[in-house]
Write an enzyme that holds these catalytic residues in place. Structure first.
Site, PDB file in Angstrom:
ATOM      1  N   VAL A  39       0.070  12.295 -44.947  1.00 18.46           N
ATOM      2  CA  VAL A  39       1.407  11.909 -45.412  1.00 18.46           C
ATOM      3  C   VAL A  39       2.314  13.131 -45.548  1.00 18.46           C
ATOM      4  CG1 VAL A  39       0.521   9.857 -46.597  1.00 18.46           C
ATOM      5  CG2 VAL A  39       0.635  12.055 -47.831  1.00 18.46           C
ATOM      6  N   HIS A  78      -0.723   6.036 -43.140  1.00 17.04           N
ATOM      7  CA  HIS A  78      -0.693   5.941 -44.605  1.00 17.04           C
ATOM      8  C   HIS A  78       0.666   6.322 -45.176  1.00 17.04           C
ATOM      9  CE1 HIS A  78      -5.363   6.387 -44.527  1.00 17.04           C
ATOM     10  NE2 HIS A  78      -4.974   5.196 -44.198  1.00 17.04           N
ATOM     11  N   GLY A 130     -10.768  16.407 -38.624  1.00 14.20           N
ATOM     12  CA  GLY A 130     -10.616  16.576 -40.057  1.00 14.20           C
ATOM     13  C   GLY A 130     -10.508  15.311 -40.880  1.00 14.20           C
ATOM     14  N   THR A 131     -11.379  14.340 -40.575  1.00 18.94           N
ATOM     15  CA  THR A 131     -11.431  13.158 -41.427  1.00 18.94           C
ATOM     16  C   THR A 131     -12.872  12.871 -41.833  1.00 18.94           C
ATOM     17  OG1 THR A 131     -10.873  10.820 -41.677  1.00 18.94           O
ATOM     18  CG2 THR A 131     -11.509  11.541 -39.464  1.00 18.94           C
TER      19      THR A 131
HETATM   20  N1  APR Z   1     -10.822  21.664 -40.321  1.00 20.44           N
HETATM   21  C1  APR Z   1     -11.318  20.427 -39.997  1.00 20.44           C
HETATM   22  N2  APR Z   1     -11.817  19.561 -40.919  1.00 20.44           N
HETATM   23  C2  APR Z   1     -11.850  19.977 -42.201  1.00 20.44           C
HETATM   24  C3  APR Z   1     -11.369  21.250 -42.608  1.00 20.44           C
HETATM   25  C4  APR Z   1     -10.829  22.099 -41.606  1.00 20.44           C
HETATM   26  N3  APR Z   1     -10.350  23.326 -41.883  1.00 20.44           N
HETATM   27  N4  APR Z   1     -11.539  21.380 -43.965  1.00 20.44           N
HETATM   28  C5  APR Z   1     -12.112  20.201 -44.376  1.00 20.44           C
HETATM   29  N5  APR Z   1     -12.308  19.369 -43.320  1.00 20.44           N
HETATM   30  C6  APR Z   1     -12.892  18.016 -43.310  1.00 20.44           C
HETATM   31  C7  APR Z   1     -13.868  17.730 -44.430  1.00 20.44           C
HETATM   32  O1  APR Z   1     -15.189  18.143 -44.100  1.00 20.44           O
HETATM   33  C8  APR Z   1     -13.750  16.217 -44.566  1.00 20.44           C
HETATM   34  O2  APR Z   1     -14.698  15.552 -43.738  1.00 20.44           O
HETATM   35  O3  APR Z   1     -11.835  17.111 -43.482  1.00 20.44           O
HETATM   36  C9  APR Z   1     -12.344  15.909 -44.045  1.00 20.44           C
HETATM   37  C10 APR Z   1     -11.360  15.452 -45.101  1.00 20.44           C
HETATM   38  O4  APR Z   1     -11.819  14.218 -45.583  1.00 20.44           O
HETATM   39  P1  APR Z   1     -11.009  13.470 -46.756  1.00 20.44           P
HETATM   40  O5  APR Z   1     -10.677  14.431 -47.810  1.00 20.44           O
HETATM   41  O6  APR Z   1     -11.804  12.263 -47.098  1.00 20.44           O
HETATM   42  O7  APR Z   1      -9.633  13.071 -46.053  1.00 20.44           O
HETATM   43  P2  APR Z   1      -9.312  11.854 -45.070  1.00 20.44           P
HETATM   44  O8  APR Z   1     -10.471  11.493 -44.227  1.00 20.44           O
HETATM   45  O9  APR Z   1      -8.050  12.173 -44.379  1.00 20.44           O
HETATM   46  O10 APR Z   1      -9.035  10.678 -46.140  1.00 20.44           O
HETATM   47  C11 APR Z   1      -8.603   9.436 -45.687  1.00 20.44           C
HETATM   48  O11 APR Z   1      -8.266   8.687 -47.939  1.00 20.44           O
HETATM   49  O12 APR Z   1      -7.607   9.269 -50.019  1.00 20.44           O
HETATM   50  C12 APR Z   1      -7.251   8.548 -48.917  1.00 20.44           C
HETATM   51  O13 APR Z   1      -5.096   7.972 -48.135  1.00 20.44           O
HETATM   52  C13 APR Z   1      -5.950   9.057 -48.308  1.00 20.44           C
HETATM   53  O14 APR Z   1      -5.417   9.417 -45.982  1.00 20.44           O
HETATM   54  C14 APR Z   1      -6.399   9.606 -46.957  1.00 20.44           C
HETATM   55  C15 APR Z   1      -7.649   8.815 -46.669  1.00 20.44           C
END
Ligand code: APR
Length: 242
Positions: free
Chosen positions: A103, A119, A188-189
C-alpha cells in the site's frame, strides 16, 4: 547452470511475464514487513486493533495516528533496486503488469506504470460510511481523521482491512493476469494472506513458470520453477536483467 542463470533464462524466454509482490520488496527501503520476526508490524502491533473496521470505529484517532506514521515513513523512503529493476523490466516489456499487496506506492514512484494495488493504498482515503468516490485534498492532520466532505463521517485509509473484500476490479485483473501469464515472478511475500496468495497457484495451474525471491522459504517454493533465497534488492536486477 546455477539457479540464478536458470531464472534469468526463464525471464528471457517469457512472453507474458507478471510480477507479484509483497512487503518484502519494500523492506530494503526501510518499510517494515508484517510478519518478519521482531521487525514485522504484526509482531509489534495488534492487527485487530489497527487493521479492522471495528478497530477504527472503536478508536479512530489511534488507527489514524498509526497510518499517519506509516505514511510519514513511506514519504521518507525511496524505491530500492528491486522496485527499480521491476520498473526497468516494464520499460523493456510492453504491457508488464505489477500486482502488489503493498500500500506504499513505491512501485509507481520507481516508474512502474501498470500497477494493481490489491490491498489499496495508504496514500488515499475514503469515507468510512461509503460515500462514493475518491476524496482529494484531505487535511492530513496526523492526530485526527479528516471528515467526509459529503456526510461528515470520518475518512479512513483506502486500504483493505482484515475481514474486508478486495477491490473487485483489481482482483479480477490480477486473477486474469495469473491465468494469462507464462511467467509469474513472486517477490517478498509470505503467501499467507488470501485471496492474494492464491495467484501464484493459479498461474502454475495455467501452465506458467514461477520464480520466487525471498530470503525465507515459503509455500511458493513448492510450486516454483526456481526459488531464489535472498534479498530482492540484491537479486532482482540480476534475475530480470537489463
Ligand atoms: N527481499 C525479499 N523478501 C523479503 C525481504 C527482502 N529484502 N525481507 C523480507 N522478505 C520476505 C519475508 O521473508 C516474508 O516472507 O517478505 C515476506 C513478507 O511477508 P509479510 O510480512 O507476511 O508480508 P506480505 O506477504 O506482503 O503480507 C500480505 O498481509 O498484513 C497483511 O495486508 C497486509 O498486504 C499485507 C498482507
Amino acid at each position: 547452470m546455477s539457479d540464478l542463470e536458470r531464472a534469468r533464462a526463464i525471464v528471457e524466454r517469457a512472453r507474458r511475464p507478471v510480477v507479484f509482490t509483497g512487503a518484502g520488496v519494500s523492506a530494503e527501503s526501510g518499510i517494515p514487513t508484517f510478519r518478519d520476526a521482531l521487525t514485522g508490524l504484526w509482531e509489534q502491533y495488534d492487527p485487530e486493533q489497527l487493521a479492522t473496521e471495528a478497530g477504527f470505529r472503536a478508536d479512530p484517532e489511534l488507527v489514524w495516528r498509526w497510518y499517519a506514521s506509516r505514511r510519514e515513513r513511506v514519504a521518507q523512503a525511496q524505491p530500492n533496486p528491486a522496485h527499480l529493476a521491476i520498473a526497468a523490466l516494464g520499460r523493456r516489456r510492453a504491457g508488464l503488469l505489477v500486482v502488489t499487496q503493498n500500500v506504499d506506492g513505491l512501485h509507481q514512484r520507481a516508474g512502474s506504470t501498470d500497477v494493481v494495488e490489491l490491498h489499496g493504498s495508504i496514500l488515499r482515503v475514503r469515507c468510512l460510511e461509503g460515500c462514493a468516490g475518491p476524496v482529494e485534498g484531505w487535511a492530513s492532520d496526523p492526530r485526527v481523521p479528516p471528515r467526509c466532505p459529503r456526510c461528515g463521517a470520518p475518512l479512513r485509509p483506502d486500504v483493505v482491512w482484515f475481514g474486508e473484500l478486495l477491490p473487485e476490479h483489481s482482483l479480477q485483473r490480477a486473477q486474469q493476469a495469473a491465468i494469462d501469464c507464462d511467467l509469474m515472478v513472486v517477490v517478498g511475500t509470505s503467501a499467507l494472506v488470501y485471496p492474494a496468495a492464491e495467484l501464484p497457484f493459479t498461474a502454475v495451474r495455467a501452465g506458467a513458470d514461477v520464480i520466487c525471491v525471498n530470503p525465507e522459504p515459503t509455500a511458493i517454493d513448492e510450486i516454483a520453477t526456481v526459488a531464489l533465497h535472498g534479498k530482492a534488492g540484491e537479486l532482482l536486477a540480476r534475475v530480470l536483467g537489463g
